[in-house]
Design an enzyme around this catalytic site. Structure first.
Site, mmCIF file in Angstrom:
data_model
loop_
_atom_site.group_PDB
_atom_site.id
_atom_site.type_symbol
_atom_site.label_atom_id
_atom_site.label_comp_id
_atom_site.label_asym_id
_atom_site.label_seq_id
_atom_site.Cartn_x
_atom_site.Cartn_y
_atom_site.Cartn_z
ATOM 1 N N ASP A 56 0.775 -1.480 0.089
ATOM 2 C CA ASP A 56 -0.020 -0.116 0.180
ATOM 3 C C ASP A 56 0.889 1.255 -0.002
ATOM 4 O O ASP A 56 0.256 2.412 -0.220
ATOM 5 C CB ASP A 56 -1.131 0.113 1.198
ATOM 6 C CG ASP A 56 -0.439 0.047 2.470
ATOM 7 O OD1 ASP A 56 0.920 -0.205 2.579
ATOM 8 O OD2 ASP A 56 -0.974 0.029 3.271
ATOM 9 N N SER A 57 2.115 1.075 0.050
ATOM 10 C CA SER A 57 3.315 2.301 -0.339
ATOM 11 C C SER A 57 2.835 2.715 -1.603
ATOM 12 O O SER A 57 3.170 4.035 -1.876
ATOM 13 C CB SER A 57 4.541 1.754 -0.180
ATOM 14 O OG SER A 57 4.887 0.668 -1.065
ATOM 15 N N ASP A 95 -0.988 -6.303 -0.051
ATOM 16 C CA ASP A 95 -1.261 -5.679 1.080
ATOM 17 C C ASP A 95 -2.813 -5.558 1.436
ATOM 18 O O ASP A 95 -3.547 -5.180 0.357
ATOM 19 C CB ASP A 95 -0.851 -4.286 1.214
ATOM 20 C CG ASP A 95 0.440 -3.986 2.070
ATOM 21 O OD1 ASP A 95 0.703 -5.011 2.821
ATOM 22 O OD2 ASP A 95 1.074 -3.140 1.927
ATOM 23 N N LYS A 124 -0.987 -9.546 3.158
ATOM 24 C CA LYS A 124 -0.105 -9.064 4.520
ATOM 25 C C LYS A 124 -1.124 -8.066 4.844
ATOM 26 O O LYS A 124 -1.857 -7.165 4.544
ATOM 27 C CB LYS A 124 1.095 -8.106 3.912
ATOM 28 C CG LYS A 124 1.891 -7.329 4.919
ATOM 29 C CD LYS A 124 3.179 -7.114 4.451
ATOM 30 C CE LYS A 124 3.519 -5.944 3.872
ATOM 31 N NZ LYS A 124 3.031 -4.738 4.362
ATOM 32 N N GLU A 126 -1.105 -5.380 8.636
ATOM 33 C CA GLU A 126 -0.202 -4.524 9.856
ATOM 34 C C GLU A 126 -1.098 -5.167 10.930
ATOM 35 O O GLU A 126 -2.102 -5.078 11.182
ATOM 36 C CB GLU A 126 -0.612 -3.186 9.493
ATOM 37 C CG GLU A 126 0.352 -2.849 8.221
ATOM 38 C CD GLU A 126 0.453 -1.372 8.071
ATOM 39 O OE1 GLU A 126 -0.121 -0.287 9.018
ATOM 40 O OE2 GLU A 126 0.728 -0.921 6.781
ATOM 41 N N GLU A 193 9.272 -3.793 10.430
ATOM 42 C CA GLU A 193 9.486 -2.790 9.695
ATOM 43 C C GLU A 193 10.025 -1.698 10.891
ATOM 44 O O GLU A 193 9.536 -1.481 11.774
ATOM 45 C CB GLU A 193 8.453 -2.024 8.988
ATOM 46 C CG GLU A 193 8.761 -0.578 8.501
ATOM 47 C CD GLU A 193 7.857 -0.057 7.350
ATOM 48 O OE1 GLU A 193 6.854 -1.029 7.185
ATOM 49 O OE2 GLU A 193 8.183 0.949 6.894
HETATM 50 O O1 KIV Z 1 3.550 -1.107 1.462
HETATM 51 C C1 KIV Z 1 4.627 -1.392 1.449
HETATM 52 O O2 KIV Z 1 5.393 -1.054 0.826
HETATM 53 C C2 KIV Z 1 5.190 -2.146 2.784
HETATM 54 C C3 KIV Z 1 6.676 -2.215 2.670
HETATM 55 C C4 KIV Z 1 7.345 -1.243 3.282
HETATM 56 C C5 KIV Z 1 7.280 -3.314 3.616
HETATM 57 O O3 KIV Z 1 4.792 -2.559 3.739
#
Ligand code: KIV
Length: 276
Positions: A56-57, A95, A124, A126, A193
């Site tokens: 989600d970056s 994510d 993934k 959080e 992280e």
């Molecule tokens: O969203 C993302 O890019 C991440 C990485 C920083 C691990 O969660």
């Protein structure tokens, strides 16, 4: 332009969870990167990246937001689908974005979307103690899960910014306990992280599942970075753990290959990339 068809090669079987467990057992480091589109996905595959994350970056890197909070399920599904078309060998993780897993049922529904519409093989989220039930529910439905601990960008408005997490004995103990509980609940990978190197080492040693770090020191079983950071596309100040792999590379493919090599030969992360 390379095409994904060139990548289908029986000498390069797809990376699975079993592959990652074998790598952990052998001490071979797992090289992971984020990716948001098919062209870069092909390049990451050619460079032998092991795990590709549609993170989600993308909210910050692609969409220009200040945080990952505005990213929606539709955004991740769209980008994951494009990445899935470009890769053959790497394991594809996507994510679950902000507020897409407020309950076990919503987490399951949205994980199914990431897999069926986005082509993801693993989701993934959080996590901390509060997500144990969700991880357990997803695992019970045979969904491969990565639990993301430490700095959790979806919580920045609550935690007060992008800061190193797990400093101090109490916070460190809580994170070790959470990591163990998430593993027991069925997490297949743990991602750490932005935590002190020692804590990254302690959690990695405490878990049987592969641990991938970003700003968590050299001990984790693998490393992950944001693709645009290693290619020096991101403007502005970069986090301490970022290394610019374009500095000595003639092109993007060479830079990604240099990153994979540096993770495997353990020259990345160097001491200056870690936190005390
Ligand atoms: O969203 C993302 O890019 C991440 C990485 C920083 C691990 O969660």
């Amino acid at each position: 332009m390379y095409t994904h068809l060139e990548l289908r090669d029986s000498a390069r079987p797809p990376v699975s969870l079993a592959t990652l467990h074998d790598m952990k057992a052998r001490g071979e480091k797992i090289a992971s990167l984020t990716c948001y589109d098919a062209s870069f996905a092909v390049l990451l595959d050619i460079a032998d990246v092991d795990v590709v994350l549609v993170g989600d970056s993308l909210g910050m890197v692609i969409q220009g937001h200040d945080t990952t909070v505005p990213v929606t399920m539709d955004d991740i599904v769209y980008h994951s689908r494009t990445v899935a078309r470009g890769i053959h060998r790497p394991l594809l993780m996507a994510d679950l974005p902000f507020m897409s897993y407020p309950s076990r049922e919503r987490a399951l529904e949205n994980s199914v979307r990431l897999m069926q519409e986005g082509g993801a093989e693993m989701v993934k989220l959080e996590s901390a103690g509060g997500q144990i039930e969700i991880v357990e529910f997803l695992a019970r439905h045979d969904i491969a899960v990565c639990a993301h601990l430490g700095l959790k960008p979806q919580s920045v408005h609550k935690t007060g910014g992008f800061r190193v997490q797990g400093r101090g004995a109490d916070a460190a103990r809580r994170m070790v306990d959470d990591a163990k509980a998430l593993e027991s609940a069925g997490a297949d990978i743990v991602l750490l992280e932005c935590i002190p190197n020692d804590l990254g080492a302690e959690i990695t040693a405490a878990l049987d599942v592969p641990v991938i770090g970003i700003g968590a020191g050299p001990a984790p079983d693998g490393q992950i970075l944001v693709l645009y950071d290693i290619l020096d596309i991101t403007s502005g100040r970069k986090p301490r753990f970022v290394r610019n792999f374009m500095a000595d590379a003639a092109n993007n493919l060479e830079a990604v290959r240099a990153y994979v090599r540096a993770v495997k030969d353990k020259s990345y992360p160097a001491p200056e990339h870690g936190f005390a």
